[in-house]
Design an enzyme around this catalytic site. Structure first.
Site, PDB file in Angstrom:
ATOM      1  N   LYS A   1      -4.207  10.530   5.421  1.00 15.87           N
ATOM      2  CA  LYS A   1      -3.773   9.687   6.524  1.00 15.87           C
ATOM      3  C   LYS A   1      -2.778  10.519   7.339  1.00 15.87           C
ATOM      4  CE  LYS A   1      -4.107   6.738   2.687  1.00 15.87           C
ATOM      5  NZ  LYS A   1      -5.453   6.292   2.786  1.00 15.87           N
TER       6      LYS A   1
ATOM      7  N   ASP B   1       0.047  17.488  19.786  1.00 16.62           N
ATOM      8  CA  ASP B   1       0.620  18.663  20.434  1.00 16.62           C
ATOM      9  C   ASP B   1       1.154  19.636  19.384  1.00 16.62           C
ATOM     10  OD1 ASP B   1      -0.205  17.596  22.815  1.00 16.62           O
ATOM     11  OD2 ASP B   1       1.744  16.764  23.352  1.00 16.62           O
TER      12      ASP B   1
ATOM     13  N   HIS C   1       0.818  -1.213   0.000  1.00 20.51           N
ATOM     14  CA  HIS C   1       0.000   0.000   0.000  1.00 20.51           C
ATOM     15  C   HIS C   1       0.857   1.270   0.000  1.00 20.51           C
ATOM     16  CE1 HIS C   1      -3.473   2.440   1.852  1.00 20.51           C
ATOM     17  NE2 HIS C   1      -3.962   1.924   0.750  1.00 20.51           N
TER      18      HIS C   1
ATOM     19  N   LYS D   1       3.186   4.441  -1.038  1.00 15.71           N
ATOM     20  CA  LYS D   1       3.094   5.421  -2.130  1.00 15.71           C
ATOM     21  C   LYS D   1       4.267   6.367  -1.985  1.00 15.71           C
ATOM     22  CE  LYS D   1      -1.879   5.127  -1.327  1.00 15.71           C
ATOM     23  NZ  LYS D   1      -1.760   4.012  -0.357  1.00 15.71           N
TER      24      LYS D   1
ATOM     25  N   HIS E   1      -9.322  11.382   1.994  1.00 17.48           N
ATOM     26  CA  HIS E   1      -8.443  10.216   1.875  1.00 17.48           C
ATOM     27  C   HIS E   1      -7.125  10.418   2.627  1.00 17.48           C
ATOM     28  CE1 HIS E   1      -6.064   7.105  -0.439  1.00 17.48           C
ATOM     29  NE2 HIS E   1      -7.195   6.456  -0.256  1.00 17.48           N
TER      30      HIS E   1
ATOM     31  N   ASP F   1      16.887  10.614  -8.003  1.00 19.81           N
ATOM     32  CA  ASP F   1      18.313  10.950  -7.917  1.00 19.81           C
ATOM     33  C   ASP F   1      18.860  10.941  -6.497  1.00 19.81           C
ATOM     34  OD1 ASP F   1      18.433  11.219 -10.657  1.00 19.81           O
ATOM     35  OD2 ASP F   1      18.127  13.390 -10.627  1.00 19.81           O
TER      36      ASP F   1
END
Length: 480
Positions: free
Chosen positions: A400, A405, A223, A225, A398, A230
């Site tokens: 995450k 704090d 999952h 991404k 979508h 370079d």
């Protein structure tokens, strides 16, 4: 006589099949017990196997097996990678952490050798248009190599723009390597990736789902991404390569978060990619890591944690648990699917009961109606503890992200759900930076203005049919 013999043969065949079947069920139950999993999960599997033997066996083969502690990479190759991956040149860079953050850093180091790496410049994207325009600009400037890894790589307008940019760089002599998840990109015609291969791009599916290993792979998905260009530019976050991340698809808007990083923290992304590349049976990547620090006043410290079904610990979940437990003022979370483990739910409840400002934002309607209902089954438990729940109304949320704090933040691929914590290969960047925390908090509050806070009394009186759907689908949450 002949008829009697036939009946006896059928009787022996029947009882032979019954005995073989019983032995199979008992054997699988023995395997479940020997794995010493969470007792509730073990009991659930045993109940399914006893009540629905045929369906239970099929479900267990596809969704119940464990590959915990399987080595992603050989010990020899791991040593070779670790010898070059050592941020030793950063001893003169200020750590930018307090005692509380130091505990989190030590936890990540103990669980999975996740180095804390200071001296990074980060840019945060809150929409797909800005993120992918930036990624395409960086791809076109690549001169040495591009390592690209996405759960979904669609054959659509955006997917073809990125594919064409990669092909152009490959023709210019840049080494291009691509990892895509076979399940995540299952609908994509094989010609899309074959065109890359013909142009010299090494494009490979992670855990190809095919017979005979079909049942052993379908439940485990990469999952992650991320992208490394370079060795000095990196990307990580929640966005896949698909048009809906720009135009919203069936939603009015697709809200997501991704980040661009330059500085020594890119080496952590490179290390993660190298491990996955080796796990797929490819050669060990012998590319030097660049630990040159960024020395701007907005320099950020980062710590990349990867986790998956092969991990000894649930790395990302464990660090989140510790961070929530350390919270003194606030915990803000955005996640498209909210199916927390028991420990994570209790941690959030404990923080809220201790008068920490705990807010969880989920979409009112997600891209999965099943997960939408399953997520809602946890809302009342949160409200009773004083957790504030917000339903995002402006489209598909979508993101995450987690902000705790004033300094600690997280951006990555892991949702707050069982699948991300136990079955998926995930990558989350934990950021130690007041500037990054402030930027993510600002965006959270902007999203909050387009959300509706759930009222406990109204939620309690929603239709019984809704409650029934939520409760039934919650039972499936460990495998959703």
């Amino acid at each position: 006589m002949g008829e009697t013999t036939s009946i006896l043969h059928l009787s022996w065949l029947y009882w032979g099949l019954v005995i073989a079947y019983a032995i199979t069920i008992i054997s699988i139950i023995g395997v479940v017990l020997s794995e010493n999993r969470n007792p509730l999960k073990s009991l659930a599997w045993i109940t399914v196997l006893m009540m629905f033997p045929i369906g239970g066996i099929i479900l267990y083969i596809f969704f119940g097996r464990s590959i915990k502690n399987k080595h992603m990479i050989s010990r020899r190759n791991k040593r070779r990678l670790q010898q070059s991956f050592s941020p030793k040149d950063l001893s003169n860079v200020p750590p930018l952490v307090d005692d509380t953050d130091a505990q989190l850093i030590e936890l990540g180091q103990s669980m999975c050798d996740a180095h804390y790496i200071p001296g990074n410049e980060i840019e945060i994207f809150h929409n797909g248009t800005d993120k992918f325009e930036s990624l395409l600009r960086d791809i076109t400037k690549a001169h040495s190599y591009i390592h690209l890894q996405y759960y979904i790589f669609e054959d659509d307008t955006l997917g073809n723009r990125i594919k064409d940019a990669l092909i152009e760089r490959a023709r210019a002599g840049v080494k291009v390597r691509v990892i895509y998840d076979h399940i995540g990109s299952f609908r994509v015609n094989s010609r899309f990736f074959q065109q890359m291969l013909k142009e010299g791009i090494e494009a490979h599916p992670f855990f190809r789902v095919a017979f005979p290993p079909f049942a052993t792979r379908i439940n485990w998905r990469n999952h992650r991404k991320l992208c490394v260009i370079d060795g000095n530019i990196g990307y990580i976050g929640g966005m896949n390569i698909a048009d809906r991340y720009i135009n919203g698809g069936t939603f009015a808007r697709w809200r997501d978060t991704h980040m661009r990083i330059t500085g020594p923290g890119v080496a952590a992304l490179q290390y993660s990619f190298a491990v996955d590349w080796s796990f797929m049976g490819n050669e060990l990547l012998k590319i030097p890591f660049d630990f040159t620090p960024y020395k701007g006043s907005d320099s950020a410290g980062v710590q990349l944690l990867t986790s998956g079904p092969t991990s000894e610990w649930s790395n990302v979940a464990m660090l989140m648990l510790k961070a929530i437990g350390n919270a003194k003022k606030r915990v803000y979370i955005q996640t498209p699917y909210f199916l927390p483990t028991e420990s994570l739910l209790r941690s959030l409840q404990a923080a809220a009961l201790a008068k920490v400002d705990v807010r969880v934002m989920i979409p009112r309607r997600s891209d999965s109606s099943i997960l939408t209902y399953a997520s809602r089954s946890y809302i009342m438990e949160c409200l009773r503890a004083g957790i504030k729940i917000y339903l995002y109304n402006a489209g598909m949320l979508h993101c995450k992200t987690m902000m705790i704090d004033d300094q600690f933040s997280a951006i990555g691929s892991a949702n707050i759900d069982f699948r991300s914590f136990e079955h998926n290969f995930e990558a989350t960047m934990f950021i130690y930076s007041r500037q990054a925390n402030a930027e993510l908090t600002r965006q959270f509050l902007e999203d909050q203005s387009e959300s509706e806070r759930v009222n406990a009394s109204i939620w309690r009186n929603r239709p019984k049919t809704e409650k029934a759907k939520e409760s039934i689908l919650r039972l499936l949450s460990p495998i959703l």
